[in-house]
Design an enzyme around this catalytic site. Structure first.
Site, short mmCIF file in Angstrom:
data_model
loop_
_atom_site.label_atom_id
_atom_site.label_comp_id
_atom_site.label_asym_id
_atom_site.label_seq_id
_atom_site.Cartn_x
_atom_site.Cartn_y
_atom_site.Cartn_z
N GLY A 111 7.60 2.31 8.41
CA GLY A 111 7.97 1.19 7.57
C GLY A 111 6.89 0.91 6.53
N PRO A 112 7.02 -0.19 5.78
CA PRO A 112 6.07 -0.51 4.72
C PRO A 112 4.72 -0.97 5.27
CG PRO A 112 7.67 -2.27 4.96
CD PRO A 112 8.13 -1.16 5.86
N VAL A 113 3.68 -0.77 4.47
CA VAL A 113 2.32 -1.16 4.85
C VAL A 113 1.75 -2.06 3.76
CG1 VAL A 113 0.02 -0.36 5.51
CG2 VAL A 113 2.04 1.06 6.02
N LYS B 131 1.27 -2.90 9.24
CA LYS B 131 2.43 -2.01 9.17
C LYS B 131 3.61 -2.70 9.84
CE LYS B 131 2.24 2.03 11.30
NZ LYS B 131 1.91 3.45 11.53
N LEU C 53 0.80 -1.22 0.00
CA LEU C 53 0.00 0.00 0.00
C LEU C 53 0.84 1.27 0.00
CD1 LEU C 53 -2.76 -0.98 2.60
CD2 LEU C 53 -2.96 -0.95 0.10
N GLY C 54 1.98 1.23 0.64
CA GLY C 54 2.82 2.42 0.73
C GLY C 54 3.84 2.26 1.84
N GLU C 55 4.60 3.33 2.09
CA GLU C 55 5.62 3.28 3.11
C GLU C 55 5.80 4.65 3.72
OE1 GLU C 55 10.16 1.51 3.75
OE2 GLU C 55 9.21 1.54 1.77
N GLY C 56 5.91 4.69 5.06
CA GLY C 56 6.12 5.93 5.79
C GLY C 56 7.36 5.85 6.65
N ASP D 31 2.09 15.22 14.79
CA ASP D 31 2.45 14.90 13.40
C ASP D 31 1.22 14.95 12.51
OD1 ASP D 31 4.28 14.36 11.42
OD2 ASP D 31 4.23 12.20 11.69
#
Length: 478
Positions: free
Chosen positions: A89-91, A112, A83-86, A208
């Protein structure tokens, strides 16, 4: 009054041992009656080897997953489920059924995984478990469970179909833009989530708040996620929390960046930035724009205070389909949230009230939908412009190119056609004499490098008559 310290030995069981799949975790359905515990309530004596959140009030609504279970849920963290990464870490998305987790209804989830080489670590993972394990609100993402095996740290959330607000505003360029009413609904939901945190019995500062941390469900209800940087608010006579400056550039309040003093007003400032992004369709920081427009707040502030200039801020993809009164009210609200003096900013409860009033504004113009089709080139030329066609053909025959012999051939063909048309009036002998007695000298065309001569053109032809004034071709007698 001394604060009771809770050792990590009472928090998470077998964090470094792993849990067998044959040991189902039973969720305690009893709602805790004790006050919410915060990160500062825990005594952290170095590296824990035996921690059990499940036996405390924090784990009452959380499931404990094994790493093997999460691999099954996500198909071994397949790239197809990415799905993505923040910063954490990756999701990956996954699906839980009753076979994997008895007692938990089938559902889609987002898993996550902590990046061991990333910017965050065990402390941020535990902070998120502590906060979301106790805080519940319609505008906070639901934490379903966690995994803690050896060095692995994972979190399992409810799956948000629409992704993040950041994706909806900035990345989905080929999809329809978010309509005005949906944008205001998202702004209200996010504000309600912040207000809940600030007004809790033990307040929480989110720290945040940004577009990528606002997730959207199927009906665009906004939910705050990623509590790894959240902090407990000041207590007693304290006015702020002193902490290391963390967050995202472009969203953090200036006084927090300069002093490290964190208050609820820091979140209010961040909300003002996100509200600006919702109005303008621009990122808080965009290095691809001109220098004066790269920082959204600095560029937008001169327009926010003047209601007559608000239209210059609005996202052009809205195409004017928004409430003028609502836009002016939202711009004024953003202006107040972005005040340099924190004491001049409104509380989040006041922000919520303002946004609630804006939901009823119905002065949105209804534009006519127009579907535009680009005309395809037609092989047939229109019959309504014969003169233009003839003029173009005639003009083309007189455009000279010394290096192109095809043009000379075309001009000769046009001359022959004209001669045949006039042959019915003149005798063959007269036409031959005229052809031999009348010639042109080609005038050198400007811009040409080489000298060339034009083919003879009959003096009485239609072409010669039409361009008589523009051609310097005197008759020559033999």
């Amino acid at each position: 009054m001394a604060r009771e310290k809770v050792s990590w030995t009472h928090l998470i069981t077998g964090c470094y041992k792993g849990r067998s799949q044959s040991e189902p975790k039973k969720v305690n359905s009893k709602i805790p009656s004790s006050p919410r515990k915060s990160f500062t309530d825990f005594n952290i004596p170095g590296s824990p080897f035996s921690l059990d959140i499940s036996n405390s009030s924090i784990g009452n609504n959380l499931h404990v997953f094994t790493l093997a279970e999460l691999k099954t849920i996500t198909q071994n963290f397949s790239q197809n489920n990415f799905l993505g990464e923040g910063g954490f870490g990756p999701v990956h998305k996954g699906y839980i059924d009753e076979k994997i987790k008895p007692g938990l209804k089938p559902m889609r989830v987002a898993v996550k995984l902590l990046d061991l080489d990333g910017l965050q670590g065990h402390r941020e993972w535990l902070t998120e478990v502590i906060f979301l394990g106790q805080l519940m609100h319609p505008n906070l993402v639901r934490l379903i469970g966690y995994c803690c095996e050896e060095e692995n740290r994972l979190l399992v959330y409810e799956y948000m179909v629409r992704g993040s607000l950041e994706n909806q505003l900035f990345r989905n360029r080929f999809s329809a833009s978010l309509p005005w009413t949906t944008r205001m609904k998202i702004a209200l939901g996010a504000a309600e989530g912040l207000a809940f945190l600030h007004e809790a019995e033990k307040s929480v500062i989110y720290r945040d708040f940004k577009a990528s941390n606002i997730l959207l469900d199927s009906d665009y209800t906004a939910k705050l996620s990623d509590f790894g940087l959240a902090k407990d608010g000041p207590e007693g006579d304290d006015t702020h929390v002193s902490t290391r400056v963390m967050g995202t550039q472009g969203y953090a309040a200036p006084e927090y960046v300069m002093t490290g003093h964190l208050t609820a007003m820091s979140d209010v400032y961040s909300f003002g930035v996100v509200l600006l992004e919702i109005l303008t369709g621009r990122r808080s920081m965009d290095k691809a724009r001109p220098i004066r427009e790269q920082n959204l707040t600095e560029w937008a502030k001169p327009y926010l205070g003047d209601s007559r200039k608000v239209d210059r801020l609005m996202d052009p993809r809205l195409d004017g389909q928004y409430s003028i009164k609502g836009a002016q009210k939202a711009a004024q609200l953003a202006y107040q949230c972005l005040k340099d003096n924190p004491k001049s900013r409104p509380t989040m409860s006041a922000v919520v009230k303002t946004l609630e009033l804006m939901q009823s504004f119905d002065d949105i113009p209804v534009g006519q939908f127009v579907y535009t089709v680009s005309p395809s080139p037609s092989r047939d030329k229109p019959e309504t412009e014969p003169n233009k066609k003839e003029s173009n053909e005639e003009t083309k025959t007189l455009k000279l190119d010394d290096d192109d012999n095809d043009d000379d051939e075309k001009k000769c063909n046009n001359k022959k056609k004209d001669d045949e048309m006039e042959g019915s009036e003149d005798d063959d002998e007269e036409k031959n004499k005229k052809d031999k007695s009348h010639h042109h000298k080609r005038r050198r065309s400007p811009g040409h490098r080489h000298k060339s001569t034009i083919s003879p053109v009959h003096s009485e032809t239609s072409l010669y008559k039409y361009f008589n004034n523009g051609l310097n071709s005197p008759k020559r007698n033999h």
